[in-house]
Design a protein around this motif. Structure first.
Motif, short mmCIF file in Angstrom:
data_model
loop_
_atom_site.label_atom_id
_atom_site.label_comp_id
_atom_site.label_asym_id
_atom_site.label_seq_id
_atom_site.Cartn_x
_atom_site.Cartn_y
_atom_site.Cartn_z
N UNK A 44 0.80 -1.09 0.08
CA UNK A 44 -0.01 0.09 0.10
C UNK A 44 1.00 1.22 -0.01
N UNK A 45 0.31 2.49 -0.55
CA UNK A 45 1.08 3.68 -0.43
C UNK A 45 0.93 4.26 0.92
N UNK A 46 2.11 4.56 1.53
CA UNK A 46 2.13 4.92 2.78
C UNK A 46 2.57 6.14 3.03
N UNK A 47 2.14 6.94 4.04
CA UNK A 47 2.41 8.38 4.49
C UNK A 47 3.71 8.33 5.02
N UNK A 48 4.59 9.50 4.73
CA UNK A 48 5.98 9.68 5.08
C UNK A 48 6.08 10.84 6.12
N UNK A 49 6.02 11.91 5.62
CA UNK A 49 6.12 13.31 6.38
C UNK A 49 5.25 14.23 5.50
N UNK A 50 4.89 15.13 6.30
CA UNK A 50 4.11 16.24 5.69
C UNK A 50 4.47 17.64 6.35
N UNK A 51 4.52 18.67 5.57
CA UNK A 51 4.99 19.98 5.93
C UNK A 51 3.72 21.13 5.68
N UNK A 52 3.54 22.06 6.70
CA UNK A 52 2.60 22.81 6.33
C UNK A 52 3.05 24.31 5.76
N UNK A 53 2.38 25.06 5.59
CA UNK A 53 2.79 26.37 4.90
C UNK A 53 3.92 27.06 5.54
N UNK A 54 3.64 27.10 6.82
CA UNK A 54 4.81 27.90 7.82
C UNK A 54 6.09 27.22 7.87
N UNK A 55 6.07 25.72 7.59
CA UNK A 55 7.27 24.91 7.85
C UNK A 55 7.16 23.98 8.93
N UNK A 56 6.08 23.85 9.74
CA UNK A 56 5.65 23.03 10.63
C UNK A 56 5.79 21.45 9.96
N UNK A 57 6.20 20.29 10.77
CA UNK A 57 6.08 19.28 9.86
C UNK A 57 5.58 18.08 10.80
N UNK A 58 5.16 17.11 10.18
CA UNK A 58 4.63 15.86 11.04
C UNK A 58 5.32 14.45 10.32
N UNK A 59 5.77 13.53 11.14
CA UNK A 59 6.20 12.21 10.79
C UNK A 59 5.34 11.31 10.90
N UNK A 60 4.83 10.33 9.97
CA UNK A 60 3.57 9.49 10.03
C UNK A 60 4.37 8.21 9.84
N UNK A 61 5.71 7.77 9.66
CA UNK A 61 6.16 6.60 9.53
C UNK A 61 7.46 6.56 10.65
#
Length: 123
Positions: A44-61
């Protein structure tokens, strides 16, 4: 037509590094959240990381914690995924995707996707 384009993939030895890039055409990335996903053969396709417009990020893996990082340069209309200490199990097609809403691990929350860039980790 609005689209995302990934680049920077390739063949790398275990322990090596790559930097993937994501840019857009038809719209600016500034106000979008950008996620990176990957899909290995038969998985399956898995989420890795995401970044918002102001540079904050989240790690999902958990598997990429401490090895992968995400950043953006709005002036250049680019989002990057830095891949360090690569392992054979990181072999996959890597995709970036954009969303108006907040960062998410869910594919359905992203409106626009790139075509992907292949990363192969092998000796």
């Amino acid at each position: 037509q609005s689209q995302l384009v990934e680049s920077g993939g390739g063949l790398v030895q275990p322990g090596g590094s790559l930097r993937l890039s994501c840019t857009s055409s038809g719209f600016a990335l500034d106000y979008f959240q950008i996620g990176w996903f990957r899909q290995a053969p038969g998985k399956e396709r898995e989420a890795l990381l995401c970044i918002n417009g102001s540079g904050g990020s989240a790690n999902y893996a958990d598997s990429v914690e401490g090895r992968f990082s995400i950043s953006r340069d709005n002036a250049k209309n680019m989002v990057y995924l830095q891949l360090n200490n690569l392992k054979p199990e990181d072999t996959a097609v890597y995709y970036c995707a954009s969303t108006w809403s907040g960062c998410s691990r869910l594919r359905r929350d992203f409106e626009t996707w790139g075509q992907g860039t292949q990363v192969t980790v092998s000796s």
